[in-house]
Write a protein that holds these residues in place. Structure first.
Motif, PDB file in Angstrom:
ATOM      1  N   PHE A 185      50.123  37.977  38.343  1.00 15.62           N
ATOM      2  CA  PHE A 185      50.608  37.515  39.635  1.00 15.62           C
ATOM      3  C   PHE A 185      51.627  38.459  40.244  1.00 15.62           C
ATOM      4  O   PHE A 185      52.268  38.127  41.229  1.00 15.62           O
ATOM      5  N   LYS A 206      48.123  41.483  45.401  1.00 10.17           N
ATOM      6  CA  LYS A 206      48.342  40.531  44.318  1.00 10.17           C
ATOM      7  C   LYS A 206      47.053  40.348  43.526  1.00 10.17           C
ATOM      8  O   LYS A 206      45.997  40.076  44.090  1.00 10.17           O
ATOM      9  N   LYS A 212      45.156  37.985  41.371  1.00 11.50           N
ATOM     10  CA  LYS A 212      45.227  36.537  41.211  1.00 11.50           C
ATOM     11  C   LYS A 212      44.445  36.016  40.015  1.00 11.50           C
ATOM     12  O   LYS A 212      44.503  34.841  39.713  1.00 11.50           O
ATOM     13  N   THR A 258      44.233  39.701  46.437  1.00  7.59           N
ATOM     14  CA  THR A 258      44.617  39.377  47.806  1.00  7.59           C
ATOM     15  C   THR A 258      45.532  40.458  48.357  1.00  7.59           C
ATOM     16  O   THR A 258      46.506  40.845  47.712  1.00  7.59           O
ATOM     17  N   ASP A 261      40.906  38.961  51.238  1.00  7.14           N
ATOM     18  CA  ASP A 261      40.643  38.500  49.875  1.00  7.14           C
ATOM     19  C   ASP A 261      39.456  39.291  49.337  1.00  7.14           C
ATOM     20  O   ASP A 261      38.346  39.204  49.867  1.00  7.14           O
TER      21      ASP A 261
END
Length: 451
Positions: A15, A299, A301, A347, A362
């Motif tokens: 994360f 990021k 995820k 993302t 995304d």
């Protein structure tokens, strides 16, 4: 049944939105080729629809003639089921918001699902170099470039989103290749006029006159010449893609055949208009994403199981015309093939001080190849705007993952773009083409730009 699958090797860092130490330990790297494939995918299946990886598709089928027309190696596979408006909620956990939106927008849009075949693989030398990269390659301090990198996948065990997106940007595409392709931007009623390109791509290390000391910050060279229609024919784009884009941004030049003039092209990047795309894509939409990642916070995820386009050989068939494929609103989905695969979900969120037409993107990246499979694009108001899909296929006579073509659907205008069509082209792909650095100079553009 969307599952979030976190690899133990990176669970503590998934994360993170900013670069961390990139290279992994020798102990972590030892998993590559063991529990992980040499490029970092989980070897094991999911015990259900996703099988174990056993080396990928490395043999051409009997019908392949070695001519760059990649015939379907799985002709006996049957469609298992379709995901459409009547059952989309049942499979929503294994779809992206963009895929769901396409299904709900078009009554005749559906995903034909087939058995999963993990055909993706790379040449043994590329796999070995990827394993070496795991403990050696780092991000530069700002994250906008790589250190100690020459070729192959830089981060097979990624620690953050930047590393994952660099795996796509830098992935091995065959060293050097030439392709003849078409791009179409249909009107809402399906009418289209193709723009045709001859493209050449060469990694710097694949040049026949490669010199490690000459231009060491260049990753690859790319040249794109328009061959049709006549009003555009002869225009040529040249790109030198740099490794450390903090040290030096991408170099780009355009040759305009009408003016017989070469000029620098700084707008061939980010959300600058895509070549001859009628406003239907940005420069960094090509290849689903390319260029410098510095405008976004990234990021990582985690992983998901997603239905993505895969083994899309039928869409590359010479038996089909472009009119067979291109329909109002979207391609003929009955010709597509979707399979359940594990993907990395990344993302990208636009930095406060930056500007771009896409506020959030995304990305869903195939774990076996590091090719982006699907991208959902959101505008500055947070609305889902464009949905991109890459219809992947394995180049089985050279161990190279590739795309049959890529699509970009505009949910607001009802239009779309297809890039990379080869069905009507005489010589679609040639791999292993010999190229010298002289062919990728601005001076060479005038010679290439002949009507």
């Amino acid at each position: 049944m969307m599952q979030t699958l976190l690899c133990g090797a990176v669970a503590g860092a998934l994360f993170a939105a900013v670069p961390a130490a990139a290279a992994v330990s020798q102990a972590e790297a030892a998993k590559l080729g063991d529990s992980l494939t040499p490029v970092g995918a989980e070897k094991a299946g999911n015990g259900d629809e996703i099988p174990a990886w056993t080396g990928g598709l490395t043999e051409a089928p009997a019908g392949y003639k070695g001519d760059g027309r990649y015939v379907n190696p799985f002709p006996d596979d049957k469609e298992l089921f379709r995901i459409g408006q009547s059952n989309v909620d049942q499979y929503a956990d294994n779809l992206t918001p963009g895929q769901i939106a396409m299904i709900r927008t078009y009554d005749d849009y559906f995903l034909p699902v087939y058995q999963t075949r993990r055909s993706g693989t790379y040449p043994e030398a590329v796999q070995q170099k990827t394993i070496e990269n795991a403990t050696k390659v780092d991000l530069v301090e700002s994250g906008n470039g790589l250190k100690n990198y020459q070729t192959a996948i830089p981060f097979p065990i990624p620690n953050n989103g930047l590393e994952a997106i660099f795996n796509h940007i830098t992935r091995y595409r065959g060293g050097s290749f030439t392709r003849n392709v078409a791009q179409v931007t249909p009107q809402p009623n399906g009418d289209f006029s193709p723009v045709k390109f001859t493209e050449s791509f060469t990694e710097r290390v694949a040049l026949e006159d490669y010199d490690p000391a000459e231009d060491p910050n260049v990753m690859f060279y790319f040249k794109q010449a328009i061959t049709a229609p006549s009003r555009l024919a002869g225009n040529v784009l040249l790109v030198h893609e740099t490794i450390n884009q903090v040290k030096e941004p991408r170099r780009a030049w355009l040759y305009n055949s009408g003016q017989r003039r070469v000029r620098r092209a700084p707008n061939v990047a980010y959300d600058g208009p895509g070549t001859a795309a009628d406003g239907q894509r940005t420069s960094d939409n090509l290849d689903l994403y390319n260029g410098s990642p510095d405008k976004y916070n990234w990021k990582l995820k985690g992983k998901k199981e997603l239905y993505i386009p895969y083994n899309s050989y039928r869409l590359a068939s010479a038996d089909l015309s472009y009119e067979d494929i291109i329909k109002p609103g979207h391609i003929d989905q009955s010709l597509a093939r979707y399979e359940l695969h594990r993907v990395w979900h990344v993302t990208a969120t636009l930095k406060d001080e930056e500007r771009h037409v896409y506020e959030v993107r995304d990305f869903y990246i195939d774990e076996d190849t590091w090719q982006i499979a699907v991208v959902d694009h959101y505008d500055g108001r947070g609305n889902l705007w464009r949905v991109a899909e890459a219809h992947a296929m394995q180049i089985y006579d050279a161990d190279i993952p590739a795309y049959a073509f890529e699509t970009l659907y505009d949910l607001l205008s009802g239009r779309y773009l297809v890039m990379g069509l080869t069905n009507e082209e005489d010589i679609p792909y040639e791999y292993g083409t010999e190229r010298s650095s002289r062919e990728y100079t601005p001076a060479a553009l005038r010679r290439a730009g002949v009507r």
